[in-house]
Design a protein around this motif. Structure first.
Motif, short mmCIF file in Angstrom:
data_model
loop_
_atom_site.label_atom_id
_atom_site.label_comp_id
_atom_site.label_asym_id
_atom_site.label_seq_id
_atom_site.Cartn_x
_atom_site.Cartn_y
_atom_site.Cartn_z
N LYS A 56 0.98 50.66 9.58
CA LYS A 56 1.62 49.65 8.72
C LYS A 56 2.06 48.45 9.55
O LYS A 56 1.90 47.30 9.12
N ASP A 57 2.61 48.70 10.75
CA ASP A 57 3.00 47.60 11.63
C ASP A 57 1.79 46.76 12.03
O ASP A 57 1.86 45.53 12.08
N LYS A 58 0.67 47.44 12.29
CA LYS A 58 -0.55 46.72 12.63
C LYS A 58 -1.02 45.86 11.46
O LYS A 58 -1.41 44.71 11.64
N ILE A 59 -0.96 46.41 10.26
CA ILE A 59 -1.36 45.66 9.06
C ILE A 59 -0.44 44.46 8.87
O ILE A 59 -0.90 43.35 8.58
N ILE A 60 0.85 44.68 9.04
CA ILE A 60 1.82 43.58 8.88
C ILE A 60 1.55 42.49 9.91
O ILE A 60 1.58 41.30 9.59
N THR A 61 1.26 42.89 11.14
CA THR A 61 0.95 41.92 12.18
C THR A 61 -0.30 41.12 11.82
O THR A 61 -0.33 39.89 11.98
N GLN A 62 -1.32 41.80 11.32
CA GLN A 62 -2.54 41.11 10.90
C GLN A 62 -2.25 40.16 9.76
O GLN A 62 -2.76 39.03 9.73
N GLN A 63 -1.44 40.59 8.80
CA GLN A 63 -1.10 39.73 7.67
C GLN A 63 -0.30 38.52 8.14
O GLN A 63 -0.51 37.41 7.66
N ASP A 64 0.61 38.74 9.08
CA ASP A 64 1.38 37.62 9.63
C ASP A 64 0.46 36.63 10.34
O ASP A 64 0.64 35.41 10.23
N THR A 65 -0.53 37.15 11.04
CA THR A 65 -1.50 36.29 11.72
C THR A 65 -2.29 35.48 10.69
O THR A 65 -2.49 34.27 10.86
N ILE A 66 -2.71 36.13 9.62
CA ILE A 66 -3.46 35.43 8.56
C ILE A 66 -2.59 34.37 7.91
O ILE A 66 -3.03 33.23 7.69
N ILE A 67 -1.34 34.72 7.62
CA ILE A 67 -0.42 33.76 7.00
C ILE A 67 -0.21 32.57 7.93
O ILE A 67 -0.23 31.41 7.50
N SER A 68 -0.03 32.84 9.21
CA SER A 68 0.16 31.77 10.19
C SER A 68 -1.07 30.87 10.23
O SER A 68 -0.95 29.64 10.27
N LEU A 69 -2.25 31.48 10.20
CA LEU A 69 -3.49 30.70 10.22
C LEU A 69 -3.58 29.81 8.98
O LEU A 69 -3.92 28.62 9.09
N TYR A 70 -3.27 30.36 7.81
CA TYR A 70 -3.33 29.57 6.59
C TYR A 70 -2.27 28.47 6.57
O TYR A 70 -2.51 27.37 6.05
N LYS A 71 -1.11 28.72 7.16
CA LYS A 71 -0.10 27.68 7.24
C LYS A 71 -0.58 26.54 8.14
O LYS A 71 -0.36 25.36 7.84
N LYS A 72 -1.24 26.89 9.24
CA LYS A 72 -1.80 25.86 10.12
C LYS A 72 -2.88 25.06 9.39
O LYS A 72 -2.95 23.84 9.52
N LYS A 73 -3.73 25.77 8.64
CA LYS A 73 -4.77 25.08 7.87
C LYS A 73 -4.13 24.16 6.84
O LYS A 73 -4.59 23.04 6.63
N GLU A 74 -3.09 24.65 6.17
CA GLU A 74 -2.40 23.83 5.17
C GLU A 74 -1.84 22.57 5.82
O GLU A 74 -1.99 21.47 5.28
N THR A 75 -1.20 22.72 6.98
CA THR A 75 -0.66 21.57 7.70
C THR A 75 -1.77 20.60 8.06
O THR A 75 -1.62 19.38 7.90
N SER A 76 -2.88 21.14 8.52
CA SER A 76 -4.02 20.30 8.88
C SER A 76 -4.55 19.55 7.66
O SER A 76 -4.83 18.35 7.72
N TYR A 77 -4.68 20.26 6.53
CA TYR A 77 -5.17 19.62 5.31
C TYR A 77 -4.21 18.55 4.83
O TYR A 77 -4.63 17.48 4.38
#
Length: 134
Positions: A56-77
């Motif tokens: 579950k911790d690994k999944i949460i870390t992956q989800q946090d990474t995905i969320i961070s990536l999408y936030k960066k994309k949003e900022t870029s857009y």
């Protein structure tokens, strides 16, 4: 506590003197065995739960990474959109300026066309008047 199951008189030393026997009621021995079995089962359950927590911790870390990536994309857009809006407003100002200059040149051209037509008409009129006029 003087019960035989909890005092030193409830033990009997074996012949080899390395081990001893403990006397206790059968029901108590059954409860102890059941507790040992439950303890082993609980230890196994805890191990499985710990493994689940790690997953579950690994999944949460992956989800946090995905969320961070999408936030960066949003900022870029958002930056890209802002840049396009700035560029569009600059182009709009430039287009308005060029349109104003074009209208000014068209008015000047019409004026000089009118002057040229008037001058040509005047020259033609003078010429006909000189040649055919009285």
């Amino acid at each position: 506590m003087t019960s035989q199951s909890f005092c030193q008189t409830a033990t009997k030393i074996q012949l080899d003197k390395k081990d001893s026997l403990i006397y206790m009621p059968k029901q108590l021995a059954v409860f102890l065995i059941q507790d040992v079995v439950k303890s082993d089962a609980y230890a196994e359950e805890i191990a499985v739960l710990n493994d689940n927590l790690k997953v579950k911790d690994k999944i949460i870390t992956q989800q946090d990474t995905i969320i961070s990536l999408y936030k960066k994309k949003e900022t870029s857009y958002l930056k890209t959109i802002s840049l396009h809006e700035d560029t569009e407003s600059e182009h709009t100002v430039q287009i308005q300026d060029l349109t104003h200059k074009l209208e000014k040149k068209r008015r000047r051209l019409r004026f000089w066309q009118t002057v040229a037509i008037g001058a040509i008409g005047g020259i033609v009129g003078v010429h006909y008047n000189w040649k055919y006029g009285q």
